[in-house]
Design a protein around this motif. Structure first.
Motif, PDB file in Angstrom:
ATOM      1  N   ASN A 100      -9.697   6.206  -6.629  1.00  0.00           N
ATOM      2  CA  ASN A 100      -8.587   6.610  -6.481  1.00  0.00           C
ATOM      3  C   ASN A 100      -8.102   6.454  -5.152  1.00  0.00           C
ATOM      4  N   ASN A 101      -7.025   6.128  -4.606  1.00  0.00           N
ATOM      5  CA  ASN A 101      -6.565   5.969  -3.214  1.00  0.00           C
ATOM      6  C   ASN A 101      -5.299   6.876  -3.112  1.00  0.00           C
ATOM      7  N   GLU A 102      -5.257   8.107  -2.807  1.00  0.00           N
ATOM      8  CA  GLU A 102      -4.305   8.973  -2.856  1.00  0.00           C
ATOM      9  C   GLU A 102      -3.697   9.208  -3.957  1.00  0.00           C
ATOM     10  N   SER A 103      -4.214   9.587  -4.933  1.00  0.00           N
ATOM     11  CA  SER A 103      -3.597   9.721  -6.276  1.00  0.00           C
ATOM     12  C   SER A 103      -4.333  10.814  -6.968  1.00  0.00           C
ATOM     13  N   THR A 104      -5.482  11.386  -6.661  1.00  0.00           N
ATOM     14  CA  THR A 104      -6.246  12.608  -7.064  1.00  0.00           C
ATOM     15  C   THR A 104      -5.213  13.952  -7.323  1.00  0.00           C
ATOM     16  N   MET A 105      -4.404  14.124  -6.343  1.00  0.00           N
ATOM     17  CA  MET A 105      -3.601  15.339  -6.265  1.00  0.00           C
ATOM     18  C   MET A 105      -2.521  15.380  -7.458  1.00  0.00           C
ATOM     19  N   TYR A 106      -2.359  14.510  -8.225  1.00  0.00           N
ATOM     20  CA  TYR A 106      -1.510  14.641  -9.489  1.00  0.00           C
ATOM     21  C   TYR A 106      -2.254  14.941 -10.715  1.00  0.00           C
ATOM     22  N   VAL A 107      -3.608  15.146 -10.461  1.00  0.00           N
ATOM     23  CA  VAL A 107      -4.080  15.511 -11.838  1.00  0.00           C
ATOM     24  C   VAL A 107      -5.216  16.261 -11.747  1.00  0.00           C
ATOM     25  N   HIS A 155       0.676  -1.105  -0.036  1.00  0.00           N
ATOM     26  CA  HIS A 155       0.040   0.028  -0.017  1.00  0.00           C
ATOM     27  C   HIS A 155       0.850   1.449  -0.003  1.00  0.00           C
ATOM     28  N   HIS A 156       0.641   2.341  -0.997  1.00  0.00           N
ATOM     29  CA  HIS A 156       1.393   3.562  -0.906  1.00  0.00           C
ATOM     30  C   HIS A 156       0.163   4.637  -0.517  1.00  0.00           C
ATOM     31  N   HIS A 157      -0.356   4.466   0.524  1.00  0.00           N
ATOM     32  CA  HIS A 157      -1.134   5.629   0.967  1.00  0.00           C
ATOM     33  C   HIS A 157      -1.076   5.524   2.541  1.00  0.00           C
ATOM     34  N   TYR A 158      -2.047   6.086   3.316  1.00  0.00           N
ATOM     35  CA  TYR A 158      -1.750   6.523   4.655  1.00  0.00           C
ATOM     36  C   TYR A 158      -2.921   5.277   5.440  1.00  0.00           C
ATOM     37  N   VAL A 214      -3.723   1.206 -13.009  1.00  0.00           N
ATOM     38  CA  VAL A 214      -2.616   1.912 -14.003  1.00  0.00           C
ATOM     39  C   VAL A 214      -1.844   2.979 -13.111  1.00  0.00           C
ATOM     40  N   THR A 215      -0.875   2.968 -13.436  1.00  0.00           N
ATOM     41  CA  THR A 215       0.272   3.638 -13.004  1.00  0.00           C
ATOM     42  C   THR A 215       1.283   4.530 -13.801  1.00  0.00           C
ATOM     43  N   LEU A 216       1.871   5.678 -13.753  1.00  0.00           N
ATOM     44  CA  LEU A 216       2.530   6.125 -14.675  1.00  0.00           C
ATOM     45  C   LEU A 216       4.260   5.629 -14.532  1.00  0.00           C
ATOM     46  N   SER A 217       4.254   4.752 -13.473  1.00  0.00           N
ATOM     47  CA  SER A 217       5.658   4.282 -13.140  1.00  0.00           C
ATOM     48  C   SER A 217       5.565   2.759 -13.616  1.00  0.00           C
ATOM     49  N   HIS A 227       1.150   0.287 -17.520  1.00  0.00           N
ATOM     50  CA  HIS A 227       1.798   1.588 -17.482  1.00  0.00           C
ATOM     51  C   HIS A 227       0.934   2.567 -18.154  1.00  0.00           C
ATOM     52  N   ARG A 228       0.218   3.343 -17.752  1.00  0.00           N
ATOM     53  CA  ARG A 228      -0.805   4.262 -18.546  1.00  0.00           C
ATOM     54  C   ARG A 228      -1.317   5.303 -17.698  1.00  0.00           C
ATOM     55  N   ASN A 229      -1.858   6.283 -18.582  1.00  0.00           N
ATOM     56  CA  ASN A 229      -2.060   7.735 -17.718  1.00  0.00           C
ATOM     57  C   ASN A 229      -3.549   7.374 -17.493  1.00  0.00           C
ATOM     58  N   MET A 230      -3.761   7.591 -16.039  1.00  0.00           N
ATOM     59  CA  MET A 230      -5.175   7.284 -15.718  1.00  0.00           C
ATOM     60  C   MET A 230      -6.372   8.384 -16.432  1.00  0.00           C
ATOM     61  N   LEU A 231      -5.836   9.607 -17.134  1.00  0.00           N
ATOM     62  CA  LEU A 231      -6.741  10.294 -17.542  1.00  0.00           C
ATOM     63  C   LEU A 231      -7.062   9.937 -18.974  1.00  0.00           C
ATOM     64  N   ALA A 281      -7.177   3.615 -10.161  1.00  0.00           N
ATOM     65  CA  ALA A 281      -6.457   4.598 -10.828  1.00  0.00           C
ATOM     66  C   ALA A 281      -5.346   5.179 -10.031  1.00  0.00           C
ATOM     67  N   GLY A 282      -4.253   5.047 -10.603  1.00  0.00           N
ATOM     68  CA  GLY A 282      -3.091   5.525  -9.759  1.00  0.00           C
ATOM     69  C   GLY A 282      -2.762   4.393  -8.907  1.00  0.00           C
ATOM     70  N   CYS A 283      -2.281   3.045  -9.218  1.00  0.00           N
ATOM     71  CA  CYS A 283      -2.382   1.931  -8.452  1.00  0.00           C
ATOM     72  C   CYS A 283      -1.305   1.763  -7.485  1.00  0.00           C
ATOM     73  N   GLY A 284      -0.205   2.416  -7.768  1.00  0.00           N
ATOM     74  CA  GLY A 284       1.132   2.315  -6.805  1.00  0.00           C
ATOM     75  C   GLY A 284       1.669   0.865  -7.199  1.00  0.00           C
ATOM     76  N   ARG A 285       2.042   0.481  -6.181  1.00  0.00           N
ATOM     77  CA  ARG A 285       2.687  -0.929  -6.162  1.00  0.00           C
ATOM     78  C   ARG A 285       1.427  -2.152  -6.275  1.00  0.00           C
ATOM     79  N   LYS A 334       8.201   0.815 -13.233  1.00  0.00           N
ATOM     80  CA  LYS A 334       8.782  -0.058 -12.410  1.00  0.00           C
ATOM     81  C   LYS A 334       7.508  -0.462 -11.385  1.00  0.00           C
ATOM     82  N   GLN A 335       6.538   0.087 -10.749  1.00  0.00           N
ATOM     83  CA  GLN A 335       5.396  -0.060 -10.239  1.00  0.00           C
ATOM     84  C   GLN A 335       4.575  -1.166 -10.960  1.00  0.00           C
ATOM     85  N   ALA A 336       4.380  -0.917 -12.029  1.00  0.00           N
ATOM     86  CA  ALA A 336       3.488  -1.953 -12.763  1.00  0.00           C
ATOM     87  C   ALA A 336       3.931  -3.326 -13.137  1.00  0.00           C
TER      88      ALA A 336
HETATM   89  C1  LIG Z   1       0.700   7.788  -3.353  1.00  0.00           C
HETATM   90  S1  LIG Z   1       0.686   6.529  -4.751  1.00  0.00           S
HETATM   91  C2  LIG Z   1      -0.648   5.860  -4.637  1.00  0.00           C
HETATM   92  C3  LIG Z   1      -0.878   4.540  -5.059  1.00  0.00           C
HETATM   93  C4  LIG Z   1      -1.925   3.545  -4.762  1.00  0.00           C
HETATM   94  N1  LIG Z   1      -3.464   4.203  -4.941  1.00  0.00           N
HETATM   95  C5  LIG Z   1      -2.255   2.946  -3.254  1.00  0.00           C
HETATM   96  O1  LIG Z   1      -3.162   3.181  -2.598  1.00  0.00           O
HETATM   97  O2  LIG Z   1      -1.269   1.958  -2.800  1.00  0.00           O
HETATM   98  C6  LIG Z   1       0.529   7.660  -6.046  1.00  0.00           C
HETATM   99  C7  LIG Z   1       0.282   6.886  -7.559  1.00  0.00           C
HETATM  100  O3  LIG Z   1      -0.431   7.641  -8.351  1.00  0.00           O
HETATM  101  C8  LIG Z   1       0.111   7.498  -9.930  1.00  0.00           C
HETATM  102  N2  LIG Z   1      -0.048   8.482 -10.776  1.00  0.00           N
HETATM  103  C9  LIG Z   1       0.117   9.875 -10.412  1.00  0.00           C
HETATM  104  N3  LIG Z   1      -0.369  10.487 -11.771  1.00  0.00           N
HETATM  105  C10 LIG Z   1      -0.875   9.590 -12.574  1.00  0.00           C
HETATM  106  C11 LIG Z   1      -1.415   9.350 -13.776  1.00  0.00           C
HETATM  107  N4  LIG Z   1      -1.481  10.713 -14.403  1.00  0.00           N
HETATM  108  N5  LIG Z   1      -1.727   8.309 -14.458  1.00  0.00           N
HETATM  109  C12 LIG Z   1      -1.663   7.082 -13.665  1.00  0.00           C
HETATM  110  N6  LIG Z   1      -0.908   6.932 -12.532  1.00  0.00           N
HETATM  111  C13 LIG Z   1      -0.713   8.012 -11.948  1.00  0.00           C
HETATM  112  C14 LIG Z   1       1.846   7.378  -9.305  1.00  0.00           C
HETATM  113  O4  LIG Z   1       2.254   6.549 -10.441  1.00  0.00           O
HETATM  114  C15 LIG Z   1       1.498   6.557  -8.207  1.00  0.00           C
HETATM  115  O5  LIG Z   1       1.459   5.292  -8.606  1.00  0.00           O
END
Ligand SMILES: C[S@@+](CC[C@H](N)C(=O)[O-])C[C@H]1O[C@@H](n2cnc3c(N)ncnc32)[C@H](O)[C@@H]1O
Length: 290
Positions: free
Chosen positions: A168-175, A45-48, A123-126, A150-154, A101-105, A128-130
């Motif tokens: 989205n678990n802790e990943s909306t602040m990137y978009v 998990h990469h969230h709190y 999906v993740t931008l990384s 490895h895709r863009n969630m948008l 969306a933004g699945c981390g590891r 390595k994570q995918a």
């Molecule tokens: C804090 S981590 C959260 C990971 C996961 N949701 C979890 O709960 O363990 C943020 C994730 O958002 C992904 N991310 C950020 N912007 C993204 C985008 N435009 N498309 C896909 N993934 C994105 C990052 O690659 C990273 O995996």
């Protein structure tokens, strides 16, 4: 324009420079707080976290054992958050498909699959994570149902209306939320469920506080105000059915994490101060796609 057939390669737009920097961050990321916790049961998990802390872990007299117990306790709280989110996705059947969306590891999709037996696409931008998450799914024998991309969630290229639930678990602040919710709305079938757990800044405080700005700088992100979630959802056929302020439930996680010298990343005080001065909130929003 050629319409991709099933199995054909979908051509995706290039990432923005910003998204490439976010990808670099997550490709390089090896924080013990993300890896050591996951090693306990291979749920990364990469969230709190949320819930009451068992404070007896910090009174453990043996130093090595104390570290282990604190690590396990933080993992328990992070897992509780993943389960809380997953509990709002259902009811789902094993035939259903969910979008992470933004699945981390990858931990969140595994939790959803364990709970509902459903298919999951993360999906993740990384890259390595995918790769890491796909390897975990193979090791668990669930790679036939749980896949990471490895895709863009948008702009996923996934099938319109093909998903019963998404989150989205802790990943909306990137978009930008408008772009994000447009894609969730496109992917979800009518009556589908969307869930988000996120930190947001509190409109009643005013603008982003110093602490919120420190968190933005630390993670290269852009925390949205609470109001923006509801405005953007309303614009994209996502109707909130349950909203929960998780702030009181997450503060104990940060208090424990601050004591964990072997796991801290240096951002703990900013989170605690932001929650305590009322400028920042931890929110769960559950919405129906109408
Ligand atoms: C804090 S981590 C959260 C990971 C996961 N949701 C979890 O709960 O363990 C943020 C994730 O958002 C992904 N991310 C950020 N912007 C993204 C985008 N435009 N498309 C896909 N993934 C994105 C990052 O690659 C990273 O995996």
């Amino acid at each position: 324009m050629a319409i991709p057939q099933s199995g054909a390669t979908v051509s995706l737009p290039a990432q923005s420079t910003y998204q490439s920097r976010v990808a670099d961050y997550w490709n390089a990321e090896e924080n013990p707080v993300n890896l050591e916790l996951g090693k306990i049961d291979d749920l990364y998990h990469h969230h709190y976290g949320v819930g009451d802390v068992d404070w007896s872990v910090v009174d453990e007299p043996d130093a090595a054992r104390r570290q282990q117990r604190v690590t396990a306790e933080l993992h328990r709280l992070e897992h509780a958050q993943a389960e809380l989110l997953a509990s709002h996705l259902g009811p789902l059947s094993p035939a259903d498909r969910v979008f992470d969306a933004g699945c981390g590891r990858g931990g969140g999709s595994v939790v959803a699959n364990q709970r509902y037996g459903c298919h999951a696409d993360g999906v993740t931008l990384s890259t390595k994570q995918a790769d890491f998450a796909n390897e975990q799914a193979r090791a668990r024998g669930i790679d036939g149902k749980v896949r990471y991309h490895h895709r863009n969630m948008l702009d996923t290229g996934f099938e319109t209306g093909g998903y019963a639930a998404s989150w989205n678990n802790e990943s909306t602040m990137y978009v930008e939320l408008d772009l994000l919710f447009a894609e969730h709305s496109r992917l979800l079938r009518r009556g589908g469920r969307y869930v988000v757990v996120t930190g947001c800044y509190n409109d009643t405080y005013g603008r982003a506080s110093r602490e919120v700005s420190l968190i933005n700088a630390h993670y290269i992100c852009d925390i949205h105000p609470r109001s923006e979630y509801f405005r953007a959802m309303a614009r994209h056929r996502l109707v909130p059915v349950h909203v929960e302020d998780l702030t009181p439930a997450t503060i104990p996680y940060w208090e424990l994490r601050k004591t964990a010298d072997h796991l801290v990343t240096g951002i703990e005080d900013a989170f605690l101060d932001a929650y305590r001065n009322g400028s920042f909130q931890y929110l769960l929003i559950v919405a129906d796609r109408v």
